[in-house]
Design an enzyme around this catalytic site. Sequence first.
Site, PDB file in Angstrom:
ATOM      1  N   ASN A   9       0.871  -1.180   0.000  1.00 22.56           N
ATOM      2  CA  ASN A   9       0.000   0.000   0.000  1.00 22.56           C
ATOM      3  C   ASN A   9       0.906   1.227   0.000  1.00 22.56           C
ATOM      4  O   ASN A   9       1.446   1.600   1.040  1.00 22.56           O
ATOM      5  CB  ASN A   9      -0.890  -0.044   1.257  1.00 22.56           C
ATOM      6  CG  ASN A   9      -1.775   1.185   1.388  1.00 22.56           C
ATOM      7  OD1 ASN A   9      -1.863   1.999   0.468  1.00 22.56           O
ATOM      8  ND2 ASN A   9      -2.433   1.320   2.527  1.00 22.56           N
ATOM      9  N   LYS A  11       0.155   4.227  -0.387  1.00 20.42           N
ATOM     10  CA  LYS A  11      -0.518   5.430   0.133  1.00 20.42           C
ATOM     11  C   LYS A  11      -0.213   6.615  -0.794  1.00 20.42           C
ATOM     12  O   LYS A  11      -0.113   6.435  -2.007  1.00 20.42           O
ATOM     13  CB  LYS A  11      -0.115   5.678   1.588  1.00 20.42           C
ATOM     14  CG  LYS A  11      -0.307   4.418   2.454  1.00 20.42           C
ATOM     15  CD  LYS A  11      -0.216   4.646   3.921  1.00 20.42           C
ATOM     16  CE  LYS A  11      -0.415   3.320   4.649  1.00 20.42           C
ATOM     17  NZ  LYS A  11      -0.438   3.447   6.097  1.00 20.42           N
ATOM     18  N   HIS A  99      -9.791   1.014   4.580  1.00 22.64           N
ATOM     19  CA  HIS A  99      -8.555   1.306   5.311  1.00 22.64           C
ATOM     20  C   HIS A  99      -8.870   2.308   6.419  1.00 22.64           C
ATOM     21  O   HIS A  99      -9.664   3.227   6.231  1.00 22.64           O
ATOM     22  CB  HIS A  99      -7.497   1.863   4.351  1.00 22.64           C
ATOM     23  CG  HIS A  99      -6.136   1.886   4.984  1.00 22.64           C
ATOM     24  ND1 HIS A  99      -5.770   2.858   5.887  1.00 22.64           N
ATOM     25  CD2 HIS A  99      -5.080   1.038   4.878  1.00 22.64           C
ATOM     26  CE1 HIS A  99      -4.540   2.610   6.307  1.00 22.64           C
ATOM     27  NE2 HIS A  99      -4.094   1.512   5.712  1.00 22.64           N
ATOM     28  N   GLU A 101      -7.320   4.790   7.465  1.00 24.98           N
ATOM     29  CA  GLU A 101      -7.078   6.199   7.098  1.00 24.98           C
ATOM     30  C   GLU A 101      -8.270   6.767   6.331  1.00 24.98           C
ATOM     31  O   GLU A 101      -8.619   7.933   6.490  1.00 24.98           O
ATOM     32  CB  GLU A 101      -5.769   6.304   6.305  1.00 24.98           C
ATOM     33  CG  GLU A 101      -4.564   6.092   7.219  1.00 24.98           C
ATOM     34  CD  GLU A 101      -3.344   5.498   6.541  1.00 24.98           C
ATOM     35  OE1 GLU A 101      -3.245   5.530   5.310  1.00 24.98           O
ATOM     36  OE2 GLU A 101      -2.467   4.993   7.288  1.00 24.98           O
ATOM     37  N   GLU A 172      -5.794  -4.916  10.306  1.00 23.90           N
ATOM     38  CA  GLU A 172      -4.778  -3.895  10.544  1.00 23.90           C
ATOM     39  C   GLU A 172      -5.113  -3.133  11.829  1.00 23.90           C
ATOM     40  O   GLU A 172      -5.899  -2.165  11.793  1.00 23.90           O
ATOM     41  CB  GLU A 172      -4.736  -2.895   9.388  1.00 23.90           C
ATOM     42  CG  GLU A 172      -4.365  -3.505   8.059  1.00 23.90           C
ATOM     43  CD  GLU A 172      -3.780  -2.455   7.117  1.00 23.90           C
ATOM     44  OE1 GLU A 172      -2.658  -2.660   6.650  1.00 23.90           O
ATOM     45  OE2 GLU A 172      -4.435  -1.428   6.883  1.00 23.90           O
ATOM     46  N   GLY A 178       1.977   2.234  10.783  1.00 22.74           N
ATOM     47  CA  GLY A 178       2.935   3.328  10.664  1.00 22.74           C
ATOM     48  C   GLY A 178       3.597   3.717  11.969  1.00 22.74           C
ATOM     49  O   GLY A 178       4.250   4.756  12.053  1.00 22.74           O
ATOM     50  N   SER A 218       2.955  -2.102  10.473  1.00 25.12           N
ATOM     51  CA  SER A 218       4.394  -2.192  10.764  1.00 25.12           C
ATOM     52  C   SER A 218       4.954  -3.597  10.502  1.00 25.12           C
ATOM     53  O   SER A 218       5.846  -4.062  11.207  1.00 25.12           O
ATOM     54  CB  SER A 218       4.691  -1.747  12.198  1.00 25.12           C
ATOM     55  OG  SER A 218       4.318  -0.389  12.358  1.00 25.12           O
TER      56      SER A 218
HETATM   57  P1  PGA Z   1       2.476   0.243   7.649  1.00 22.19           P
HETATM   58  O1  PGA Z   1       1.055   0.492   6.958  1.00 22.19           O
HETATM   59  O2  PGA Z   1       3.017  -1.048   7.120  1.00 22.19           O
HETATM   60  O3  PGA Z   1       3.309   1.437   7.280  1.00 22.19           O
HETATM   61  O4  PGA Z   1       2.223   0.165   9.130  1.00 22.19           O
HETATM   62  C1  PGA Z   1       0.182  -0.569   6.685  1.00 22.19           C
HETATM   63  C2  PGA Z   1      -1.090  -0.049   6.079  1.00 22.19           C
HETATM   64  O5  PGA Z   1      -1.567   1.025   6.478  1.00 22.19           O
HETATM   65  O6  PGA Z   1      -1.670  -0.682   5.181  1.00 22.19           O
END
Ligand code: PGA
Length: 256
Positions: A9, A11, A99, A101, A172, A178, A218
């Site tokens: 992803n 982003k 997601h 976000e 997630e 993140g 992460s």
């Molecule tokens: P990350 O993000 O691996 O940077 O924690 C995962 C995601 O949001 O899909």
Amino acid sequence: MRKKIVAGNWKMNLSIADGVTLVNTIISTLPSLPQEAHVILCCPFTHLDRVSTSIRETSHAQLHAGAQNCHDKASGAFTGEVSIEMLKEVGVDAVIIGHSERRHYFNEDHDFLKRKTDALVAADMHVLFCCGEPLAVRERNGQNDYVANQLTESLFHLNAQQMKACITIAYEPIWAIGTGVTASTEQAQEMHAHIRSLLSATFGNEVAQEISILYGGSCNAANAAELFACQDVDGGLIGGAALKAESFLPIIEAMC
Ligand code: PGA
């Protein structure tokens, strides 16, 4: 046998040029994947045409271009939105939905996610449906009900055939996205087993055994192998570590 999937992803990161370089590096160094394994690169809209063209030129059937969002309507006055047919036109096979976000920053609620899911299933697209609890919910041990509610509200109205054909679930936990804090293998396996038992109760055990459940938050080259070794973890949705070939490729290898 259920699919193993590593999805990147990206982003809102990488220039188009950097994205094309990354996909070309991934293509040229991709290990040979077992038959049931797939890699999906979920890019910004502006990158998808170029990325999917690079993928198509290799005829690599297990590598796919994915989008990070779509609208549920086919066309119309929805300024700034992109339809599923538009995504198909540029060679997209999969779309991330739900997601955290998008739920948080763009107020996407259960009903909107349900409509997007329905539109994607009707278009025979692969849905990467995200779920996961915030820290406060984990701290009061409410994660199982929280995730069950997300799935019930936006996904579990589908029928068993649609679930089997189109749906991958990505767990997630928001506190892990993140942050550099990864769920432990015990936490990941416990939640993935919970999700599979919900699938089994709703759609039957045969369907539950065929739906892939990815871990995200992460996940990186150092922890992917132990996470993917968990019985109910079928791969990962990778954010930060998907932005460089040297951190993404070892995660793909951990799936193989
Ligand atoms: P990350 O993000 O691996 O940077 O924690 C995962 C995601 O949001 O899909």
